[in-house]
Motif scaffolding. Sequence first.
Motif, PDB file in Angstrom:
ATOM      1  N   GLY A 372       0.771  -1.201   0.040  1.00 49.72           N
ATOM      2  CA  GLY A 372      -0.242   0.158   0.080  1.00 49.72           C
ATOM      3  C   GLY A 372       1.062   1.294  -0.110  1.00 49.72           C
ATOM      4  O   GLY A 372       1.975   1.171  -0.542  1.00 49.72           O
ATOM      5  N   TRP A 373       0.253   2.255   0.577  1.00 50.11           N
ATOM      6  CA  TRP A 373       1.147   3.641   0.930  1.00 50.11           C
ATOM      7  C   TRP A 373       2.404   3.159   1.382  1.00 50.11           C
ATOM      8  O   TRP A 373       3.766   3.857   1.095  1.00 50.11           O
ATOM      9  CB  TRP A 373       0.523   4.563   1.620  1.00 50.11           C
ATOM     10  N   TRP A 374       2.550   2.320   2.442  1.00 48.93           N
ATOM     11  CA  TRP A 374       3.621   1.886   3.200  1.00 48.93           C
ATOM     12  C   TRP A 374       4.515   1.091   2.306  1.00 48.93           C
ATOM     13  O   TRP A 374       5.678   0.764   2.908  1.00 48.93           O
ATOM     14  CB  TRP A 374       3.385   1.294   4.530  1.00 48.93           C
ATOM     15  N   GLY A 375       4.280   0.474   1.305  1.00 48.10           N
ATOM     16  CA  GLY A 375       5.273   0.051   0.490  1.00 48.10           C
ATOM     17  C   GLY A 375       5.958   0.898  -0.587  1.00 48.10           C
ATOM     18  O   GLY A 375       7.085   0.596  -1.327  1.00 48.10           O
ATOM     19  N   LEU A 376       5.509   2.176  -0.567  1.00 55.00           N
ATOM     20  CA  LEU A 376       6.316   3.177  -1.731  1.00 55.00           C
ATOM     21  C   LEU A 376       7.459   3.871  -0.901  1.00 55.00           C
ATOM     22  O   LEU A 376       8.439   3.899  -1.266  1.00 55.00           O
ATOM     23  CB  LEU A 376       5.215   4.182  -1.888  1.00 55.00           C
ATOM     24  N   SER A 377       7.381   3.845   0.354  1.00 51.64           N
ATOM     25  CA  SER A 377       8.553   4.314   1.169  1.00 51.64           C
ATOM     26  C   SER A 377       8.128   4.196   2.516  1.00 51.64           C
ATOM     27  O   SER A 377       7.093   3.993   3.023  1.00 51.64           O
ATOM     28  CB  SER A 377       8.797   5.977   0.680  1.00 51.64           C
ATOM     29  N   ARG A 378       9.182   4.378   3.560  1.00 56.95           N
ATOM     30  CA  ARG A 378       9.017   4.023   4.900  1.00 56.95           C
ATOM     31  C   ARG A 378       8.001   4.999   5.671  1.00 56.95           C
ATOM     32  O   ARG A 378       7.682   4.909   6.764  1.00 56.95           O
ATOM     33  CB  ARG A 378      10.343   3.805   5.562  1.00 56.95           C
ATOM     34  N   HIS A 379       8.381   6.337   5.165  1.00 58.77           N
ATOM     35  CA  HIS A 379       7.376   7.423   5.725  1.00 58.77           C
ATOM     36  C   HIS A 379       6.757   8.115   4.525  1.00 58.77           C
ATOM     37  O   HIS A 379       6.913   9.614   4.521  1.00 58.77           O
ATOM     38  CB  HIS A 379       8.463   8.366   6.686  1.00 58.77           C
ATOM     39  N   PHE A 380       5.957   7.452   3.576  1.00 54.40           N
ATOM     40  CA  PHE A 380       5.560   8.180   2.612  1.00 54.40           C
ATOM     41  C   PHE A 380       4.355   9.311   2.923  1.00 54.40           C
ATOM     42  O   PHE A 380       4.339  10.299   2.328  1.00 54.40           O
ATOM     43  CB  PHE A 380       4.799   7.301   1.614  1.00 54.40           C
ATOM     44  N   LYS A 431      17.755  -7.103  12.953  1.00 52.27           N
ATOM     45  CA  LYS A 431      17.762  -7.603  11.552  1.00 52.27           C
ATOM     46  C   LYS A 431      16.532  -7.551  10.981  1.00 52.27           C
ATOM     47  O   LYS A 431      16.476  -7.714   9.854  1.00 52.27           O
ATOM     48  CB  LYS A 431      18.202  -9.268  11.796  1.00 52.27           C
ATOM     49  N   TYR A 432      15.481  -7.761  11.687  1.00 50.96           N
ATOM     50  CA  TYR A 432      14.125  -7.409  11.052  1.00 50.96           C
ATOM     51  C   TYR A 432      13.868  -6.158  10.488  1.00 50.96           C
ATOM     52  O   TYR A 432      13.372  -5.925   9.567  1.00 50.96           O
ATOM     53  CB  TYR A 432      12.978  -7.536  12.033  1.00 50.96           C
ATOM     54  N   TRP A 433      14.564  -5.136  11.057  1.00 52.47           N
ATOM     55  CA  TRP A 433      14.274  -3.951  10.257  1.00 52.47           C
ATOM     56  C   TRP A 433      15.179  -3.659   8.997  1.00 52.47           C
ATOM     57  O   TRP A 433      14.969  -3.015   8.074  1.00 52.47           O
ATOM     58  CB  TRP A 433      14.891  -2.728  11.474  1.00 52.47           C
ATOM     59  N   LYS A 434      16.324  -4.269   9.250  1.00 55.31           N
ATOM     60  CA  LYS A 434      17.115  -4.333   7.878  1.00 55.31           C
ATOM     61  C   LYS A 434      16.546  -5.014   6.731  1.00 55.31           C
ATOM     62  O   LYS A 434      16.440  -4.567   5.751  1.00 55.31           O
ATOM     63  CB  LYS A 434      18.550  -5.226   8.200  1.00 55.31           C
ATOM     64  N   LEU A 435      15.815  -6.034   7.261  1.00 55.45           N
ATOM     65  CA  LEU A 435      14.745  -6.925   6.121  1.00 55.45           C
ATOM     66  C   LEU A 435      13.758  -5.996   5.645  1.00 55.45           C
ATOM     67  O   LEU A 435      13.500  -5.804   4.275  1.00 55.45           O
ATOM     68  CB  LEU A 435      14.359  -8.125   6.927  1.00 55.45           C
ATOM     69  N   TYR A 436      13.182  -5.172   6.266  1.00 55.23           N
ATOM     70  CA  TYR A 436      12.133  -4.294   6.212  1.00 55.23           C
ATOM     71  C   TYR A 436      12.882  -2.987   5.177  1.00 55.23           C
ATOM     72  O   TYR A 436      12.169  -2.806   4.064  1.00 55.23           O
ATOM     73  CB  TYR A 436      11.680  -3.649   7.469  1.00 55.23           C
ATOM     74  N   CYS A 437      13.862  -2.666   5.370  1.00 60.68           N
ATOM     75  CA  CYS A 437      14.196  -1.466   4.495  1.00 60.68           C
ATOM     76  C   CYS A 437      14.934  -2.199   3.172  1.00 60.68           C
ATOM     77  O   CYS A 437      14.907  -1.476   2.383  1.00 60.68           O
ATOM     78  CB  CYS A 437      15.499  -1.126   5.374  1.00 60.68           C
ATOM     79  N   VAL A 444      11.651   8.451   2.405  1.00 56.28           N
ATOM     80  CA  VAL A 444      10.573   9.209   2.292  1.00 56.28           C
ATOM     81  C   VAL A 444       9.867   9.394   0.933  1.00 56.28           C
ATOM     82  O   VAL A 444       8.925   8.991   0.614  1.00 56.28           O
ATOM     83  CB  VAL A 444      10.836  10.740   3.006  1.00 56.28           C
ATOM     84  N   ILE A 445      10.830   9.896  -0.042  1.00 56.97           N
ATOM     85  CA  ILE A 445      10.167   9.974  -1.450  1.00 56.97           C
ATOM     86  C   ILE A 445      10.789   8.944  -2.201  1.00 56.97           C
ATOM     87  O   ILE A 445      11.828   8.449  -2.560  1.00 56.97           O
ATOM     88  CB  ILE A 445      10.834  11.357  -2.194  1.00 56.97           C
ATOM     89  N   PRO A 446       9.657   8.194  -2.989  1.00 59.18           N
ATOM     90  CA  PRO A 446       9.921   6.936  -3.554  1.00 59.18           C
ATOM     91  C   PRO A 446      10.726   7.281  -4.715  1.00 59.18           C
ATOM     92  O   PRO A 446      10.571   8.274  -5.391  1.00 59.18           O
ATOM     93  CB  PRO A 446       8.653   6.663  -4.096  1.00 59.18           C
ATOM     94  N   GLY A 447      11.740   6.462  -4.883  1.00 58.27           N
ATOM     95  CA  GLY A 447      12.767   6.620  -6.019  1.00 58.27           C
ATOM     96  C   GLY A 447      13.894   7.910  -5.806  1.00 58.27           C
ATOM     97  O   GLY A 447      14.759   7.778  -6.648  1.00 58.27           O
ATOM     98  N   ILE A 448      13.612   8.363  -4.801  1.00 53.87           N
ATOM     99  CA  ILE A 448      14.637   9.367  -4.533  1.00 53.87           C
ATOM    100  C   ILE A 448      15.374   9.440  -3.308  1.00 53.87           C
ATOM    101  O   ILE A 448      16.702   9.525  -3.067  1.00 53.87           O
ATOM    102  CB  ILE A 448      14.079  11.128  -4.781  1.00 53.87           C
ATOM    103  N   TYR A 449      14.505   9.376  -2.149  1.00 60.24           N
ATOM    104  CA  TYR A 449      15.190   9.283  -0.759  1.00 60.24           C
ATOM    105  C   TYR A 449      14.395   8.692   0.158  1.00 60.24           C
ATOM    106  O   TYR A 449      13.079   8.804   0.053  1.00 60.24           O
ATOM    107  CB  TYR A 449      15.109  10.857  -0.342  1.00 60.24           C
TER     108      TYR A 449
END
Length: 449
Positions: A372-380, A431-437, A444-449
Amino acid sequence: MAPTTKSKTKMAGTETETNKTVHSPLLTYFSMISLLTLCPPFVILLWYTMVHADGSVIETWNYLRQHGLQGFMNIWPRPTVVAWKIIACYAAFEAALQLLLPGKRVEGPISPAGNRPVYKANGVAAYVVTLITYLGLWWFGIFNPTVVYDHLGEIYSALIFGSFIFCIFLYIKGHLAPSSTDSGSCGNLIIDFYWGMELYPRIGKNFDIKVFTNCRFGMMSWAVLALTYCIKQYEANGRVSDSMLVNTILMLVYVSKFFWWEDGYWNTMDIAHDRAGFYICWGCLVWVPSIYTSPGMYLVNHPVNLGTQLALYILVAGILCIYINYDCDRQRQEFRRTNGKCLVWGKAPSKIVASYTTSSGETKTSLLLTSGWWGLSRHFHYVPEILSAFFWTVPALFNHFLPYFYVLFLTILLLDRAKRDDDRCRSKYGKYWKLYCEKVPYRVIPGIY
């Protein structure tokens, strides 16, 4: 420094850690001292520039360069009896609504010390009553909101000093009479004052101080001042410009969304992680009313005729951004409420099951949403929030930079908050956060940052 509504919510689970500094000690001290010493005079300089210097930073700079410190002291308005009366009446009214209006019982997230705060969710009712009362007082000639605008500098000056005293009270209370075990000193007076002593300070059993400062004083004042600026322009010019209408409508829609979602805000970093100190409380009591409303303050004396078509384009774009911002939080809340057993954009959600250890040594699990929105970036959700601020500022056009200060401030604040949140979650989930990242690589910004 203060709430920008929902958007401080953590990507991770419902428990919080103790307050940690994620920057270097030198940078942390520099930022704290800078904010403690520079924010109060900046509030006055912004008000002066908007109201008395035609919104021109250059004009204010030339004045200060010519007259120096004495010139700055001359433009700093002294708190007046009228200012204190307005603040006292407003604060007492909002406190009464917080205590007396009915609302459903809502439990907050479990704190690091194992406490679960309980709230009364009556924010929507308080918001509606506040705006109807304010407009009613004006309509029936009982109180003219232009008085607030005419004494705005004095009000900000009183808030600056009064809120400092309030923060000192919170510091002393945290030492002598903490409301829960989620409190304590780090041993450094400056850090304790700046970040706060208590996570959930209360007066008595039912009056939550952070709900009052963040929501019922700070966020409510945003809506009240937006109406004030609109009414002031109408009283001065006999009409309201389309630029002011767009600005006011978008701000009111944004704040309305906040109160509609207020019980979700109680799960965010502002409430569930950041303690009640200068950073949060002074920010909500002073910074929000002055800085967050500043585009409308500028438009009072600088009405812009956008034309119906451009005004509608800006209005629709702003409302769309506010809706996306809301839908981001709705999506995550539904995911958490159903423990992942829901649909996200019509599909079963993608997620990571992460385990972590609490401060008491207990092992628990959280679900991290990766679609969803949360797959675009971690803080979309920060993207539509920043765009919302841009769209209620752009009616001022581009004659001066200062109306866009809030957009710049918000961008810096949210990018820093995204980093702090990532650092905390990395420490918490390992390690779970590393997997998440790896699954959601952009911050924040998909494809940029």
